[in-house]
Design a protein around this motif. Sequence first.
Motif: not given
Length: 198
Positions: A57-65
Amino acid sequence: MSSAFWLGWRAMLGISAKSQSTRNLLRTGEGVLNLPSDTMAPAVDRLAMTTGSDPVPPGKLRRGYFHVADKFGRAGLTPVPSETVAPPRVAECPVAMEVVVEAVHPVAEADEQLRGGIVAVEVRVQRVFVHEELRLAGTDDHIDPDAWRPLIMSFQKFYGLGPQVHPSTLSRIPERLYRGPDIDRARAVPVKAVTPGR
């Protein structure tokens, strides 16, 4: 999961409504709460920044997941078939509880920005598995609090427990006097057939 607390054979799990774990829990209505000891911090930390969601998901992608399909393999842990639910338990976790979902409670529904993002999932325990070294000597259903050293996350850092700071008057009350009907329900739940490869 950000938080968990127990009341008898029930637990409340504070968790993001959008995580893959939550989607799985709500879709199947069952899960396993694997409680690691403080010695398992490295294995738990190997799961940090991972998600079962693909695409991420985009929110997790932004956090580096990043996506990991085999979290057991990544953590170096061993799956063990459960008795009453489909998801496997973690063999190395000193305590594991097979649970079923009883209710889902939305959190922060009055806040327009947070609405739909957080839930408190009420689960009922059906089976408890405890490593033998945690059992209180001479009992088959009591945990020795001096032997149990759970892994605790506080402000995103790992901690364990220290020694008991003071004897508790409440600990003198026999545990059986607190037991509700859920323990009898748990004893009546049949063992599910294990599907090979799960």
